[in-house]
Design a protein around this motif. Structure first.
Motif, PDB file in Angstrom:
ATOM      1  N   VAL A 175       0.837  -1.204   0.000  1.00  0.00           N
ATOM      2  CA  VAL A 175       0.000   0.000   0.000  1.00  0.00           C
ATOM      3  C   VAL A 175       0.876   1.260   0.000  1.00  0.00           C
ATOM      4  O   VAL A 175       0.590   2.243  -0.686  1.00  0.00           O
ATOM      5  CB  VAL A 175      -0.977  -0.020   1.199  1.00  0.00           C
ATOM      6  CG1 VAL A 175      -1.584   1.352   1.444  1.00  0.00           C
ATOM      7  CG2 VAL A 175      -2.080  -1.043   0.948  1.00  0.00           C
ATOM      8  N   ALA A 176       1.961   1.217   0.761  1.00  0.00           N
ATOM      9  CA  ALA A 176       2.864   2.373   0.816  1.00  0.00           C
ATOM     10  C   ALA A 176       3.667   2.438  -0.477  1.00  0.00           C
ATOM     11  O   ALA A 176       4.365   1.501  -0.844  1.00  0.00           O
ATOM     12  CB  ALA A 176       3.796   2.243   2.009  1.00  0.00           C
ATOM     13  N   SER A 177       3.566   3.565  -1.148  1.00  0.00           N
ATOM     14  CA  SER A 177       4.233   3.716  -2.444  1.00  0.00           C
ATOM     15  C   SER A 177       5.703   4.063  -2.235  1.00  0.00           C
ATOM     16  O   SER A 177       6.033   4.970  -1.477  1.00  0.00           O
ATOM     17  CB  SER A 177       3.524   4.835  -3.209  1.00  0.00           C
ATOM     18  OG  SER A 177       4.028   4.917  -4.511  1.00  0.00           O
ATOM     19  N   THR A 178       6.595   3.318  -2.874  1.00  0.00           N
ATOM     20  CA  THR A 178       8.040   3.586  -2.715  1.00  0.00           C
ATOM     21  C   THR A 178       8.721   3.680  -4.074  1.00  0.00           C
ATOM     22  O   THR A 178       9.079   4.760  -4.516  1.00  0.00           O
ATOM     23  CB  THR A 178       8.706   2.489  -1.861  1.00  0.00           C
ATOM     24  OG1 THR A 178       8.418   1.202  -2.434  1.00  0.00           O
ATOM     25  CG2 THR A 178       8.228   2.544  -0.431  1.00  0.00           C
ATOM     26  N   LYS A 179       8.815   2.542  -4.760  1.00  0.00           N
ATOM     27  CA  LYS A 179       9.530   2.578  -6.039  1.00  0.00           C
ATOM     28  C   LYS A 179       8.748   3.397  -7.075  1.00  0.00           C
ATOM     29  O   LYS A 179       9.349   3.999  -7.956  1.00  0.00           O
ATOM     30  CB  LYS A 179       9.813   1.161  -6.548  1.00  0.00           C
ATOM     31  CG  LYS A 179       8.592   0.312  -6.855  1.00  0.00           C
ATOM     32  CD  LYS A 179       9.007  -1.034  -7.450  1.00  0.00           C
ATOM     33  CE  LYS A 179       7.784  -1.883  -7.768  1.00  0.00           C
ATOM     34  NZ  LYS A 179       8.113  -3.096  -8.523  1.00  0.00           N
ATOM     35  N   ALA A 180       7.414   3.428  -6.949  1.00  0.00           N
ATOM     36  CA  ALA A 180       6.644   4.243  -7.898  1.00  0.00           C
ATOM     37  C   ALA A 180       6.971   5.723  -7.706  1.00  0.00           C
ATOM     38  O   ALA A 180       7.019   6.487  -8.672  1.00  0.00           O
ATOM     39  CB  ALA A 180       5.146   3.999  -7.730  1.00  0.00           C
ATOM     40  N   PHE A 181       7.218   6.123  -6.456  1.00  0.00           N
ATOM     41  CA  PHE A 181       7.537   7.532  -6.166  1.00  0.00           C
ATOM     42  C   PHE A 181       8.807   7.974  -6.894  1.00  0.00           C
ATOM     43  O   PHE A 181       8.817   9.005  -7.575  1.00  0.00           O
ATOM     44  CB  PHE A 181       7.699   7.702  -4.646  1.00  0.00           C
ATOM     45  CG  PHE A 181       8.140   9.072  -4.207  1.00  0.00           C
ATOM     46  CD1 PHE A 181       7.284  10.170  -4.299  1.00  0.00           C
ATOM     47  CD2 PHE A 181       9.415   9.285  -3.692  1.00  0.00           C
ATOM     48  CE1 PHE A 181       7.687  11.435  -3.876  1.00  0.00           C
ATOM     49  CE2 PHE A 181       9.829  10.543  -3.262  1.00  0.00           C
ATOM     50  CZ  PHE A 181       8.958  11.622  -3.358  1.00  0.00           C
TER      51      PHE A 181
END
Ligand code: M6R
Length: 369
Positions: free
Chosen positions: A154-160
Motif C-alpha cells: 500500500v505504501a508507495s516507494t519505487k513508484a515515487f
C-alpha cells in the motif's frame, strides 16, 4: 511473489534503483531525452504558459519535486495541486494550460475526476502512470508511463522515485522543445539522472542495516518530525506520510524555513527530528540555513537525525545520527534522500510488529472520491 523478501514493501524498496533505470531506458537518444510516446506531440507543449500537476498523496509529493525541475529547466510556471481540491475551486485553466496528472494505479478517482474536469475546461492533459491501460491515461491527451513494475505494498516507494524520474524526463523534453536548455545542458542532466540508480544501490548497501537497527531502537517513539527545504521539503512530507501510513506514529513534515513561524513550539527535549540537509557544495546558502535550523532545535533538546551528503562535516557536532547519501546535483538529491526515509518507516513498522504491506484502513488504490 515476494521473491524471498519479508514483505512486498522490502522488495519494492530494493527495486528503487531499477524503477528509475527502467523508466529512463529507451528514452535517451544521443545523450538527449527522446520520449517515443511524445513523438509528434510538440504542439502539446508549444502553446502552453502554465503547468498544473494534479495528484494525491505520495504522487503529489513527486509532483512537488517535479515543479522545481520544470521551472528551473523548462521555465514554465508550474503548480502542484491536490486533485481533490482542484476541481472544487473554479481554477483558471484553458488551452494554454497543461495539466499533468500523476498516479501509480491510474485509477485514483480524485485524480481521474481532476483530469476529466481539466479536459472539459479545454486544458491539455498528460498522464504519468505506472499501470498500462489504466483509466487515467485513457482519459488523457498524452501518456508517459513509469516503468517501476507492479507495486503491491500500500505504501508507495519505487513508484515515487519513478514518478520523479518521469517528471524530470518530461521537464528535459519540454526544455528541448522550447529551447530553454542547450543540448550540452540537457546531456549533463541526463548523465546525472543515469547515475542515480547506482547511487541508490549504494545507499541500500551501506545504510540499510544501520537504519533498520536505528529504527528498532526508536520502536516506542510517539512522534517524529521531518524538516526539509527546497526539494528536501516534499521529501520531508513523504517521510512523514510513510511513517504515519505504516507505523501509525504521529509524524509531520515541515519546510525548514517555517520553523520559527510555528512548528518550533513543538520541540521539547527528546523530540526526534529528521532533517534533510542540502548539499554544502552545490547549495552553500541553503545548507547554512538548514544547519542553523538544526542548531536552533538542538538547543531546545531535539534529537537530530540528519540525512546528509557524504563528507558533510558541518552537521556532525549537532546530529545524534547521520544517514549518508552520495553526492549529487541538488535536483537529484531527493531521489537519494527519500531512500533512508522509506527504510526507516519500514524498519519502525516492522519493529512494532505491524503488517507493512497492508496497513489498517488503507487501500492500494482509492477508487472512490
Ligand atoms: O495510485 P495513485 O498514485 O494515484 O495513489 C495516490 C495515493 O493514494 C498514494 O500515493 C498514497 O498516498 C500512498 N499509499 C502513499 O504511500
Amino acid at each position: 511473489d515476494k521473491g524471498g523478501w519479508s514483505s512486498f514493501m522490502a522488495k519494492e524498496v530494493s527495486e528503487e534503483p531499477e524503477a528509475i533505470a527502467n523508466t529512463v531506458r529507451g528514452r535517451i537518444r544521443d545523450g538527449l531525452v527522446s520520449i517515443p510516446e511524445l513523438d509528434g506531440l510538440d504542439e502539446l507543449f508549444a502553446g502552453i504558459n502554465r503547468i498544473i500537476v494534479v495528484a494525491c498523496g505520495t504522487a503529489a509529493y513527486a509532483g512537488m519535486v517535479g515543479k522545481y525541475a520544470i521551472e528551473q529547466w523548462a521555465r514554465v510556471p508550474a503548480d502542484v495541486e491536490l486533485a481533490h481540491e482542484f476541481r472544487y475551486r473554479d481554477p483558471v485553466i484553458g488551452a494554454d494550460t497543461l495539466v499533468v496528472s500523476i498516479s501509480q494505479s491510474g485509477e485514483t478517482m480524485d485524480t481521474l475526476m481532476a483530469v476529466k474536469y481539466a479536459r472539459e475546461r479545454g486544458a491539455k492533459t498528460l498522464s504519468i502512470c505506472n499501470t498500462q491501460g489504466a483509466t487515467i491515461p485513457r482519459e488523457s491527451d498524452a501518456i508517459v508511463y513509469t516503468h517501476a513494475g507492479p507495486e503491491v505494498a500500500v505504501a508507495s516507494t519505487k513508484a515515487f522515485v519513478a514518478q520523479i524520474t518521469a517528471l524530470y524526463l518530461l521537464a528535459l523534453h519540454i526544455s528541448h522543445v522550447r529551447g530553454t536548455l542547450s543540448d550540452t545542458e540537457v546531456r549533463q542532466q541526463v548523465l546525472e539522472l543515469e547515475a542515480v540508480p547506482d547511487k541508490i544501490a549504494r545507499v541500500l548497501e551501506d545504510e540499510q542495516a544501520h537504519i533498520e537497527q536505528f529504527a528498532r531502537w526508536m520502536g516506542d517513539t510517539q512522534s517524529v518530525l521531518f524538516l526539509g527545504r527546497h526539494v528536501g521539503y516534499p521529501i520531508a512530507l513523504e517521510g512523514a506520510l510513510k511513517l504515519k501510513e505504516i507505523s501509525y506514529i504521529h509524524a509531520e513534515g515541515f519546510a525548514a524555513g517555517e520553523l520559527k513561524h510555528g512548528p518550533i513550539a513543538l520541540i521539547e527535549p527528546g523530540q526526534p527530528v529528521f532533517v534533510i540537509v542540502p548539499s554544502p557544495r552545490h547549495s552553500p546558502l541553503l545548507h547554512s540555513k538548514v544547519v542553523s535550523n538544526i542548531q536552533e532545535i538542538r538547543a531546545r533538546g531535539a534529537r537530530i537525525i540528519a540525512v546528509a551528503e557524504e563528507g558533510d562535516a558541518a552537521v556532525l557536532p549537532y546530529a545524534d545520527e547521520v544517514l549518508r547519501i552520495p553526492l549529487a546535483d541538488p535536483l537529484f538529491e531527493p531521489l537519494l534522500a527519500v531512500v533512508p526515509l522509506h527504510i526507516f518507516a519500514m524498519g519502525l513498522a516492522t519493529a512494532k510488529g505491524l503488517d507493512v504491506d497492508q496497513p489498517r484502513n488503507l487501500a492500494k488504490s482509492v477508487t472512490v472520491e
